[in-house]
Scaffold this motif. Structure first.
Motif, PDB file in Angstrom:
ATOM      1  N   ILE A 140       0.724  -1.186  -0.052  1.00  0.00           N
ATOM      2  CA  ILE A 140       0.176  -0.008  -0.249  1.00  0.00           C
ATOM      3  C   ILE A 140       0.817   1.395  -0.314  1.00  0.00           C
ATOM      4  O   ILE A 140       1.679   1.341   0.711  1.00  0.00           O
ATOM      5  CB  ILE A 140      -0.160   0.010   1.376  1.00  0.00           C
ATOM      6  CG1 ILE A 140      -1.834  -1.356   1.394  1.00  0.00           C
ATOM      7  CG2 ILE A 140      -2.393   1.678   1.290  1.00  0.00           C
ATOM      8  CD1 ILE A 140      -2.728  -1.515   2.165  1.00  0.00           C
ATOM      9  N   THR A 141       0.215   2.162  -0.659  1.00  0.00           N
ATOM     10  CA  THR A 141       1.106   3.104  -1.311  1.00  0.00           C
ATOM     11  C   THR A 141       0.915   4.534   0.165  1.00  0.00           C
ATOM     12  O   THR A 141      -0.449   4.382  -1.083  1.00  0.00           O
ATOM     13  CB  THR A 141       1.871   3.681  -2.629  1.00  0.00           C
ATOM     14  OG1 THR A 141       1.079   4.055  -3.544  1.00  0.00           O
ATOM     15  CG2 THR A 141       3.352   2.277  -2.611  1.00  0.00           C
ATOM     16  N   TYR A 142       1.221   5.138  -0.514  1.00  0.00           N
ATOM     17  CA  TYR A 142       0.411   6.524  -0.490  1.00  0.00           C
ATOM     18  C   TYR A 142       1.596   8.408   0.011  1.00  0.00           C
ATOM     19  O   TYR A 142       2.790   7.915  -0.450  1.00  0.00           O
ATOM     20  CB  TYR A 142       0.407   6.828   1.591  1.00  0.00           C
ATOM     21  CG  TYR A 142       1.423   6.954   2.476  1.00  0.00           C
ATOM     22  CD1 TYR A 142       1.997   7.857   2.741  1.00  0.00           C
ATOM     23  CD2 TYR A 142       1.820   5.488   2.794  1.00  0.00           C
ATOM     24  CE1 TYR A 142       3.114   7.553   4.331  1.00  0.00           C
ATOM     25  CE2 TYR A 142       3.025   5.176   3.950  1.00  0.00           C
ATOM     26  CZ  TYR A 142       3.663   6.496   4.020  1.00  0.00           C
ATOM     27  OH  TYR A 142       4.741   6.517   5.086  1.00  0.00           O
ATOM     28  N   ALA A 145     -17.719  -3.349  -0.377  1.00  0.00           N
ATOM     29  CA  ALA A 145     -18.611  -2.695   0.806  1.00  0.00           C
ATOM     30  C   ALA A 145     -18.190  -2.589   2.274  1.00  0.00           C
ATOM     31  O   ALA A 145     -17.274  -3.316   1.886  1.00  0.00           O
ATOM     32  CB  ALA A 145     -19.403  -4.133   1.043  1.00  0.00           C
ATOM     33  N   GLY A 146     -18.477  -2.062   3.331  1.00  0.00           N
ATOM     34  CA  GLY A 146     -17.445  -2.162   3.792  1.00  0.00           C
ATOM     35  C   GLY A 146     -16.901  -0.531   4.406  1.00  0.00           C
ATOM     36  O   GLY A 146     -16.158  -0.792   5.426  1.00  0.00           O
ATOM     37  N   PHE A 147     -17.202   0.011   3.442  1.00  0.00           N
ATOM     38  CA  PHE A 147     -16.094   0.877   3.372  1.00  0.00           C
ATOM     39  C   PHE A 147     -16.425   1.492   5.074  1.00  0.00           C
ATOM     40  O   PHE A 147     -15.504   2.510   5.541  1.00  0.00           O
ATOM     41  CB  PHE A 147     -16.034   2.283   2.412  1.00  0.00           C
ATOM     42  CG  PHE A 147     -15.627   4.138   2.320  1.00  0.00           C
ATOM     43  CD1 PHE A 147     -14.421   3.516   2.563  1.00  0.00           C
ATOM     44  CD2 PHE A 147     -16.033   4.814   3.320  1.00  0.00           C
ATOM     45  CE1 PHE A 147     -13.362   4.305   2.491  1.00  0.00           C
ATOM     46  CE2 PHE A 147     -15.357   6.230   2.943  1.00  0.00           C
ATOM     47  CZ  PHE A 147     -14.428   5.947   2.474  1.00  0.00           C
ATOM     48  N   GLU A 148     -17.220   2.349   5.179  1.00  0.00           N
ATOM     49  CA  GLU A 148     -17.626   2.532   6.652  1.00  0.00           C
ATOM     50  C   GLU A 148     -17.008   2.025   7.665  1.00  0.00           C
ATOM     51  O   GLU A 148     -16.211   3.208   8.696  1.00  0.00           O
ATOM     52  CB  GLU A 148     -19.235   2.667   6.962  1.00  0.00           C
ATOM     53  CG  GLU A 148     -19.821   1.462   6.918  1.00  0.00           C
ATOM     54  CD  GLU A 148     -19.915   0.688   5.659  1.00  0.00           C
ATOM     55  OE1 GLU A 148     -20.841   0.340   6.184  1.00  0.00           O
ATOM     56  OE2 GLU A 148     -19.868   1.387   4.663  1.00  0.00           O
ATOM     57  N   GLN A 149     -16.485   0.286   7.371  1.00  0.00           N
ATOM     58  CA  GLN A 149     -16.009   0.419   8.496  1.00  0.00           C
ATOM     59  C   GLN A 149     -14.702   0.713   9.222  1.00  0.00           C
ATOM     60  O   GLN A 149     -13.746  -0.096   9.806  1.00  0.00           O
ATOM     61  CB  GLN A 149     -16.363  -1.488   8.395  1.00  0.00           C
ATOM     62  CG  GLN A 149     -17.509  -2.002   8.803  1.00  0.00           C
ATOM     63  CD  GLN A 149     -17.944  -3.257   8.680  1.00  0.00           C
ATOM     64  OE1 GLN A 149     -16.806  -4.008   9.153  1.00  0.00           O
ATOM     65  NE2 GLN A 149     -18.265  -3.696   7.249  1.00  0.00           N
ATOM     66  N   ARG A 203      -7.017  -0.142  10.308  1.00  0.00           N
ATOM     67  CA  ARG A 203      -8.698  -0.311   9.850  1.00  0.00           C
ATOM     68  C   ARG A 203      -8.267  -0.325   8.044  1.00  0.00           C
ATOM     69  O   ARG A 203      -9.387  -0.553   7.272  1.00  0.00           O
ATOM     70  CB  ARG A 203      -9.029   0.384  10.332  1.00  0.00           C
ATOM     71  CG  ARG A 203      -9.551   0.745  11.463  1.00  0.00           C
ATOM     72  CD  ARG A 203      -9.979   0.341  12.495  1.00  0.00           C
ATOM     73  NE  ARG A 203     -11.817  -0.320  12.061  1.00  0.00           N
ATOM     74  CZ  ARG A 203     -12.161  -1.013  12.597  1.00  0.00           C
ATOM     75  NH1 ARG A 203     -11.650  -1.779  13.316  1.00  0.00           N
ATOM     76  NH2 ARG A 203     -13.772  -1.454  12.553  1.00  0.00           N
ATOM     77  N   ILE A 204      -7.930   0.722   7.421  1.00  0.00           N
ATOM     78  CA  ILE A 204      -7.592   0.706   6.369  1.00  0.00           C
ATOM     79  C   ILE A 204      -6.937  -0.728   5.705  1.00  0.00           C
ATOM     80  O   ILE A 204      -7.792  -1.313   4.576  1.00  0.00           O
ATOM     81  CB  ILE A 204      -6.874   1.655   5.923  1.00  0.00           C
ATOM     82  CG1 ILE A 204      -7.794   2.884   5.797  1.00  0.00           C
ATOM     83  CG2 ILE A 204      -6.502   1.802   4.011  1.00  0.00           C
ATOM     84  CD1 ILE A 204      -6.403   4.702   5.593  1.00  0.00           C
ATOM     85  N   GLN A 205      -5.805  -1.260   5.787  1.00  0.00           N
ATOM     86  CA  GLN A 205      -5.811  -2.419   5.680  1.00  0.00           C
ATOM     87  C   GLN A 205      -6.622  -3.363   5.750  1.00  0.00           C
ATOM     88  O   GLN A 205      -6.319  -4.377   4.576  1.00  0.00           O
ATOM     89  CB  GLN A 205      -4.442  -3.056   6.920  1.00  0.00           C
ATOM     90  CG  GLN A 205      -2.915  -3.777   6.148  1.00  0.00           C
ATOM     91  CD  GLN A 205      -2.097  -3.843   7.172  1.00  0.00           C
ATOM     92  OE1 GLN A 205      -2.525  -3.750   8.578  1.00  0.00           O
ATOM     93  NE2 GLN A 205      -1.212  -4.042   6.000  1.00  0.00           N
ATOM     94  N   HIS A 206      -7.284  -3.678   6.551  1.00  0.00           N
ATOM     95  CA  HIS A 206      -8.350  -5.221   6.816  1.00  0.00           C
ATOM     96  C   HIS A 206      -9.333  -4.469   5.297  1.00  0.00           C
ATOM     97  O   HIS A 206      -9.557  -5.937   5.057  1.00  0.00           O
ATOM     98  CB  HIS A 206      -8.741  -4.846   7.973  1.00  0.00           C
ATOM     99  CG  HIS A 206      -9.661  -5.787   8.036  1.00  0.00           C
ATOM    100  ND1 HIS A 206      -9.245  -7.288   8.916  1.00  0.00           N
ATOM    101  CD2 HIS A 206     -11.250  -5.564   8.658  1.00  0.00           C
ATOM    102  CE1 HIS A 206     -10.897  -7.674   8.530  1.00  0.00           C
ATOM    103  NE2 HIS A 206     -12.210  -6.755   9.075  1.00  0.00           N
ATOM    104  N   TYR A 207      -9.995  -3.284   5.224  1.00  0.00           N
ATOM    105  CA  TYR A 207     -11.079  -2.737   4.612  1.00  0.00           C
ATOM    106  C   TYR A 207     -10.641  -3.414   2.925  1.00  0.00           C
ATOM    107  O   TYR A 207     -10.630  -4.286   2.326  1.00  0.00           O
ATOM    108  CB  TYR A 207     -10.944  -1.103   4.613  1.00  0.00           C
ATOM    109  CG  TYR A 207     -11.646  -1.158   3.063  1.00  0.00           C
ATOM    110  CD1 TYR A 207     -13.231  -1.395   2.748  1.00  0.00           C
ATOM    111  CD2 TYR A 207     -11.231  -0.224   2.180  1.00  0.00           C
ATOM    112  CE1 TYR A 207     -13.958  -0.686   1.991  1.00  0.00           C
ATOM    113  CE2 TYR A 207     -11.648   0.615   1.009  1.00  0.00           C
ATOM    114  CZ  TYR A 207     -13.007  -0.333   0.775  1.00  0.00           C
ATOM    115  OH  TYR A 207     -14.003  -0.003  -0.444  1.00  0.00           O
ATOM    116  N   LEU A 208      -8.681  -3.037   2.769  1.00  0.00           N
ATOM    117  CA  LEU A 208      -8.180  -3.857   1.405  1.00  0.00           C
ATOM    118  C   LEU A 208      -8.170  -5.101   1.097  1.00  0.00           C
ATOM    119  O   LEU A 208      -8.200  -5.186   0.302  1.00  0.00           O
ATOM    120  CB  LEU A 208      -7.157  -2.699   1.344  1.00  0.00           C
ATOM    121  CG  LEU A 208      -6.810  -0.845   1.323  1.00  0.00           C
ATOM    122  CD1 LEU A 208      -5.545  -0.473   0.928  1.00  0.00           C
ATOM    123  CD2 LEU A 208      -8.069  -1.124  -0.003  1.00  0.00           C
ATOM    124  N   ALA A 209      -7.499  -5.433   2.514  1.00  0.00           N
ATOM    125  CA  ALA A 209      -7.463  -7.469   2.982  1.00  0.00           C
ATOM    126  C   ALA A 209      -9.143  -7.796   2.393  1.00  0.00           C
ATOM    127  O   ALA A 209      -8.890  -9.515   1.850  1.00  0.00           O
ATOM    128  CB  ALA A 209      -6.652  -7.864   3.164  1.00  0.00           C
TER     129      ALA A 209
END
Length: 390
Positions: free
Chosen positions: A2-4, A199-203, A383-389
């Motif tokens: 993941i890059t930023y 789905a699940g972005f709000e998480q 949380r982002i890492q979990h969402y993208l995975a």
């Protein structure tokens, strides 16, 4: 990987927080001399692009890459209750809308290259919730793809919420660093936005309990989604009916309770003052804006606490402590670093042709006060890492 890309990078709380997660910075954007020196010292191989207003054109022309995440906390002084509250009419406040232009450019290039839309992470003071010009509504509307600002349901923005717009989904939430493992009362609003369809972005900012309509805080209390607007019956002005706002009730934490788990055990309360135990009942915290001021000048009441939590670090004031019957002393830069969750001596660097041991304190205090709390940013990264995975 993941890059930023980081704007208003400061001393890079983001990179300190996200390096253990394996995230890679592609570029920074900072122009204040001392934070620039900190960036060059710790991340000499990451380009610092300077002025963020140049980024949109450089992204669109391919001079710099379009990362997976755009992250930053634009200047807060124009939204802060402690400032003049010039809001978007302030040059610094208007950088919030410049951030949207950068984000749009990143998404445009990523789409051209066949990549999924980017994710935005933005941080600021909660004062943006109550500006007279509806700065948060302007920011949310621009991110959502609306031509006009969004208007808050019932006339007032709450501490947490969710918007589904024509262009993007957006979530915001006010988080307090004291519940993430650092003994500092530091409330900040975080906004996360993306055009990703999964789905699940709000998480990323909210934790679901048993259904998609129940949002749970770490205290066990639920945040109910109380109103969904699918038409514009006066709550949202003339915004298109394809967008909707989910407004979430305010939530309170229980005084004295640890609502969020400690993410960084090394930053536990008893360690931030060095070898002494911090605030075991024999310490008094003195608010920096009450020092050398008349008693009627403010300072959050009397400006003195017998507490286990420090006042919010700022760029303007250096708070003080008194231990038992000893004299009052100001916090050291090292203590301020620990209050923000940084490694010890993160800002103790060679500066202006002088060795690190002669680094002046004043720019260190300012840079630390301007920064984000590391464990809060790490939690969002996880949380982002979990969402993208998922």
């Amino acid at each position: 990987m993941i890059t930023y890309g980081s704007v208003c990078s400061g001393i890079e709380a983001v990179s300190v927080a996200w390096d253990p997660l394996g995230f890679k910075p592609l570029w920074f954007s900072e122009n204040d001399p001392f934070p620039c020196a900190v960036l060059d010292h710790h991340w000499p191989n990451v380009p610092n692009l300077g002025d963020m207003t140049t980024l949109t054109n450089r992204i669109m022309t391919g001079q710099i890459p379009a990362p997976d995440i755009l992250v930053g906390g634009t200047p807060c002084q124009s939204f802060s209750i402690a400032g003049q509250r010039g809001s978007l009419s302030d040059e610094r406040g208007n950088l919030t809308l410049e951030l949207v232009r950068i984000f749009d450019a990143i998404d445009t290039i990523r789409q051209q290259n066949g990549k999924p839309p980017a994710i935005l992470v933005w941080e600021n003071v909660p004062g943006i919730l109550s500006t007279k010009d509806n700065a948060l509504g302007c920011f949310l509307g621009a991110l959502a793809g609306e031509s006009i600002p969004l208007e808050p349901p019932r006339g007032k923005w709450t501490n947490a919420g969710f918007v589904h717009g024509n262009k993007r989904k957006i979530a915001w939430r006010v988080l307090d660093a004291q519940f993430f493992g650092v003994p500092q009362r530091r409330r900040r609003i975080f906004v996360v936005a993306s055009a990703r369809k999964s789905a699940g972005f709000e998480q990323i900012l909210f934790e679901p309990q048993s259904s998609s309509r129940d949002i749970k805080t770490r205290s066990g209390k639920e945040l109910q989604i109380v109103r969904t607007v699918t038409t514009p019956p006066g709550l949202r002005g003339n915004a298109s009916s394809d967008s909707y706002i989910v407004d979430i009730n305010r939530f309170q934490t229980v005084s004295g309770k640890t609502v969020f788990p400690t993410l960084l055990a090394s930053m536990a309360t008893k360690q931030w003052l060095g070898n002494q135990e911090a605030f075991s009942g024999n310490y008094y915290i003195i608010n920096g804006n009450a020092i050398n001021k008349p008693v009627n000048s403010g300072g959050n009441g009397i400006g003195i606490l017998n507490s286990t939590k420090m006042y919010t670090l700022t760029t303007s004031f250096t708070h003080a402590v008194q231990y038992q019957n000893q004299g009052v002393r100001r916090l050291t830069p090292l203590e301020c670093e620990r209050l923000q969750g940084f490694p010890d001596n993160h800002t103790l660097i060679p500066y202006r042709n002088k060795p690190a041991e002669k680094c002046p304190d004043t720019p260190r205090y300012k840079a630390i006060g301007n920064s984000m709390a590391v464990p809060v940013v790490r939690w969002i990264g996880q949380r982002i890492q979990h969402y993208l995975a998922s």
